[in-house]
Scaffold this active site. Structure first.
Site, short mmCIF file in Angstrom:
data_model
loop_
_atom_site.label_atom_id
_atom_site.label_comp_id
_atom_site.label_asym_id
_atom_site.label_seq_id
_atom_site.Cartn_x
_atom_site.Cartn_y
_atom_site.Cartn_z
CG HIS A 168 -2.03 -1.02 1.10
ND1 HIS A 168 -3.31 -0.70 0.73
CD2 HIS A 168 -2.02 -2.37 1.26
CE1 HIS A 168 -4.05 -1.79 0.69
NE2 HIS A 168 -3.29 -2.82 1.01
CG ASP A 199 0.12 9.19 0.75
OD1 ASP A 199 0.01 8.02 1.14
OD2 ASP A 199 -0.53 10.14 1.24
#
Ligand code: GDG
Length: 474
Positions: free
Chosen positions: A155, A362
């Protein structure tokens, strides 16, 4: 159809009282509903790690959760996962706090979880493992003779080779990762970083796009940018704010709103964002009294030192900026270190003229996508997005900024606050096309279909791998 077994650090156990689950939970539940299966993970409780697993089920989905001992919680979760892997994978080697005990704790917990899962597995189950807490998990299962197809989704970003190889156990981790049959990444850049790192350490043979052999193991890599449920978010966002929040509504309507929400995490670029907001107030005084920036940032991983440090830093900065620029009757920056109800957040997103999402790094960033989906298509707000969020690869119609450049961000805010309706609509509708096409359902279906398409332990037919496979496992 064979069962799906999902393993993630934290498990989301069904709770009738809670509504409005987000990203990963929706994706995983969608996949589990389709095939039936098991979700295995940490309950969030500290206790006896050898206690029997807590189990529950709804229809064709079973949940099994374990506890962590205090020592496991510290070494596996707080230290190696969140004070070594998380900072390194977000390019913050300066925040890495490595010691051998934490690595041993991480390895020990991964081994124990594999041991605990083993009796629950059926021979034709397919396994989907999530995230950086579980990098060695397939390897631990393989050691115990598991031949099932095992996929992994990362992720968070996969860092560049020089960063990854600064981690003392990098060689073991790389070898362990190759025990997965399918490795999924958020962006092509992450996938490439993984392959570049492998290439620098061993002989990597890639006979066809996405098919690889290294350390005597055969595996595939692919990119699966995680999505959201745009329809669900639009529904949550559209209704009126609850009556008890009438005052908030009146306040939001009085000014132009810049809004953001994220876990309080140094990777999200919050101090840099506060500095950029200060630059906006400094350079564009026309906005004084006319705008309000609300930053929601609930505490996360509060037991890790770096997270305590950033919390103090933000409290100080918010006070300083308001002290300097605030006026009687006008507070420019609202910083709320609290967790908010998801449906309320989606409604507040809709009132926001500007969504400010500027992480330093991110993997994807779901907030950026949620903000867009919550907008009124006839009068949408403007997303300002860091070019270092995975979401920037898909959302080129946002105002893309460098989060290290406070003046560029201030200019972007100014531009967003002034943007004409036609341009806002055009940018928003371009973004929504992408979000609707690549929603959370599409994400899980693609991953699961690719994983099901693989043959366990041999070259993967139909996926372009024409060479004789390495013998996989004895
Ligand atoms: C990791 C990767 C990747 C936040 N505050 C509140 C709240 N949230 C919700 C948001 C969003 C979720 O939490 C955060 O997701 P992000 O994607 O933005 O970031 P991470 O938590 O770092 O997630 C990331 C993601 O995994 C999925 O693969 O995109 O890159 O780092 O849904 O809305 N929700 C509620 N109250 C809050 O105060 N209810």
């Amino acid at each position: 159809m064979s069962r799906l077994v999902v393993v993630s650090n934290r498990i989301s156990i069904p709770d009738d009282k809670k509504t409005g689950a987000g990203g990963l939970t929706v994706g995983v539940l969608g996949a589990l509903k389709a095939a039936g299966g098991l979700w295995f993970g940490w309950s969030g409780d500290i206790g006896d790690p050898d206690a029997p697993l807590k189990t529950t089920h709804r229809g064709n989905i079973h949940w099994a959760s374990f506890q962590l001992s205090e020592q496991d919680y510290q070494q596996y979760y707080c230290e190696f996962s969140n004070a070594v892997l998380w900072p390194a994978f977000h390019y913050r080697l300066d925040l890495v706090k490595y010691d051998r005990q934490s690595w041993e704790g991480y390895s020990r917990v991964n081994a124990r979880l594999a041991e605990q899962l083993l009796p629950l597995l059926e021979p034709d189950d397919i396994l989907w493992i999530h995230d950086y807490h579980l990098l060695p998990f397939a390897s631990e299962l393989r050691k115990r003779g598991v031949q099932n197809r095992i996929g992994f989704f990362l992720h968070i970003p996969f860092p560049a080779p020089d960063i990854f190889t600064a981690l003392p156990p990098f060689a073991t981790l790389l070898d362990q990762l190759c025990d997965y049959d399918l490795l999924g990444f958020q962006t092509e850049g992450d996938r490439q970083s993984f392959l570049d790192t492998l290439n620098g350490q061993t002989t990597l043979y890639s006979p066809a796009a996405g098919s690889h052999q290294a350390y005597g193991k055969t595996f595939r890599t692919a990119v699966y940018p995680i999505g959201i449920s745009p329809g669900e978010i639009a529904r949550q966002a559209a209704g009126p704010l609850p009556a008890k929040l009438a005052q908030l509504k009146a306040e939001l309507a009085r000014v132009k709103n810049i809004f953001s929400v994220e876990r309080l995490d140094y990777s999200k670029g919050l101090p840099e964002r506060f500095a950029a907001f200060e630059s906006l107030l400094e350079k564009y005084p026309e906005h004084h009294g006319q705008i309000r920036y609300t930053q929601i940032a609930p505490t996360s991983r509060g037991d890790v030192q770096a997270y305590q440090d950033i919390r103090h830093q933000l409290e100080t900065e918010a006070g300083r900026i308001n002290g300097k620029y605030g006026q009687l009757g006008w507070t420019p920056l609202y910083y709320l270190n609290q967790h908010f109800d998801r449906k309320l957040l989606m409604k507040v997103f809709r009132y926001a003229d500007v969504g400010l999402v500027t992480p330093l790094r991110d993997g994807m960033n779901l907030v950026a996508k949620e903000y867009l989906a919550a907008q009124d298509p006839a009068n949408p707000g403007v997303l300002i997005l860091s070019r270092f969020a995975g979401a920037a690869q898909e959302l080129g119609s946002a105002l893309l900024v460098n989060p290290y450049d406070r003046d560029e961000m201030a200019l972007a805010m100014h531009k967003a606050l002034k943007m004409p309706l036609a341009e806002r609509i055009a940018r928003h509708s371009e973004a929504m096309e992408v979000l609707l096409k690549n929603d959370i359902d599409h994400w899980q279906k693609r991953f699961i279909a690719d994983l099901r398409g693989l043959e366990p332990g041999v070259a993967k037919p139909g996926m372009g791998n024409k060479v004789a496979p390495f013998p996989r496992r004895a």
